[in-house]
Write a protein that holds these residues in place. Structure first.
Motif, mmCIF file in Angstrom:
data_model
loop_
_atom_site.group_PDB
_atom_site.id
_atom_site.type_symbol
_atom_site.label_atom_id
_atom_site.label_comp_id
_atom_site.label_asym_id
_atom_site.label_seq_id
_atom_site.Cartn_x
_atom_site.Cartn_y
_atom_site.Cartn_z
ATOM 1 N N LYS A 1 -7.950 -6.256 -3.293
ATOM 2 C CA LYS A 1 -8.578 -5.587 -4.427
ATOM 3 C C LYS A 1 -7.521 -4.944 -5.315
ATOM 4 O O LYS A 1 -6.708 -4.144 -4.850
ATOM 5 N N PRO A 2 -7.518 -5.265 -6.623
ATOM 6 C CA PRO A 2 -6.544 -4.642 -7.532
ATOM 7 C C PRO A 2 -6.907 -3.191 -7.818
ATOM 8 O O PRO A 2 -8.055 -2.781 -7.667
ATOM 9 N N THR A 3 -5.924 -2.421 -8.224
ATOM 10 C CA THR A 3 -6.126 -1.031 -8.629
ATOM 11 C C THR A 3 -5.354 -0.781 -9.919
ATOM 12 O O THR A 3 -4.774 -1.706 -10.497
ATOM 13 N N GLU A 4 -5.312 0.465 -10.334
ATOM 14 C CA GLU A 4 -4.624 0.806 -11.581
ATOM 15 C C GLU A 4 -3.144 0.452 -11.516
ATOM 16 O O GLU A 4 -2.545 0.030 -12.510
ATOM 17 N N ARG A 5 -2.540 0.627 -10.337
ATOM 18 C CA ARG A 5 -1.107 0.357 -10.204
ATOM 19 C C ARG A 5 -0.818 -0.894 -9.379
ATOM 20 O O ARG A 5 0.332 -1.152 -9.028
ATOM 21 N N GLU B 1 0.833 -1.209 0.000
ATOM 22 C CA GLU B 1 0.000 0.000 0.000
ATOM 23 C C GLU B 1 0.865 1.255 0.000
ATOM 24 O O GLU B 1 0.545 2.246 -0.684
ATOM 25 N N LYS C 1 4.460 0.665 -9.118
ATOM 26 C CA LYS C 1 3.608 -0.353 -9.722
ATOM 27 C C LYS C 1 3.934 -1.685 -9.061
ATOM 28 O O LYS C 1 5.115 -2.017 -8.884
#
Length: 210
Positions: A174-178, A156, A164
């Motif tokens: 939970k995945p995110t953009e990076r 985090e 990244k």
């Protein structure tokens, strides 16, 4: 511990533990995972632990590995593309996953010619994380267990600094953009000690695609 019981190494040893990995066809894969299991069982025996229970924990891993290899190219391409042409990749983990860190660093350098560095998550936080102010890319292993929460906090922090991350875990994240999440299978009776046998598959598949 050898895959060749009649080798010079074996002939010179006081005791030989054959890993029975079969013939290798590429960068070490079967011999590596078999070494992990043989050494874990040996350590358990020396420590007076229940080796039968440990064997039971390992018994579900071959089937889990088969599942990970099904349609592997389609499942792994997203992660390989996410890495893109990164000039440098940090590989991070704690506890048993440090085995994956060191082997993964070797495999990606040898197989994919990616400049890599392996580090313990704690070492990275206290000595290397300042570099994340300029971004960066990490491959992080965080199976469920005593070291999971500490590793997730580092992930985090890295993402917040613009890094990244590809995260390999059998926990819900939970995945995110990076942040991309490679979900490791949950195996009955298995726990943190067994996860390196599964974790290394991601590294090997990335090595083929990058």
């Amino acid at each position: 511990v050898t895959n060749t019981p009649d080798s010079t190494l074996a002939r010179g040893a006081a005791a030989v533990l054959p890993m029975l990995g079969g013939r290798e066809k590429s960068t070490t894969n079967k011999t590596y995972t078999n070494s992990l299991v043989v050494l874990a069982l040996t350590a358990a025996k020396i420590a007076g632990l229940d080796t039968a229970a440990l064997l039971k924990a390992y018994a579900g891993l071959p089937k889990a590995m088969e599942g990970m290899l099904k349609d592997w190219r389609a499942r792994t391409t997203l992660f390989a593309d996410f890495l893109g042409d990164v000039p440098h990749l940090d590989i991070l983990g704690r506890g048993p996953s440090l085995a994956t860190v060191w082997q993964g660093t070797l495999i990606l350098r040898e197989l994919a010619h990616v400049k890599t560095a392996g580090a313990n998550v704690g070492l990275f936080r206290h000595g290397m994380i300042p570099s994340m102010k300029r971004g960066g890319c990490q491959l992080v292993f965080a199976p469920k267990g005593v070291t999971h929460a500490l590793t997730i906090r580092l992930v985090e922090e890295v993402v917040a600094l613009g890094g990244k991350v590809i995260l390999a875990t059998n926990a819900e994240v939970k995945p995110t953009e990076r942040l991309l999440v490679w979900r490791l299978p949950d195996v009955p009776d298995a726990y943190e000690l067994q996860m390196p046998v599964l974790e290394i598959l991601l590294v090997e598949l990335l090595g083929v695609l990058i």
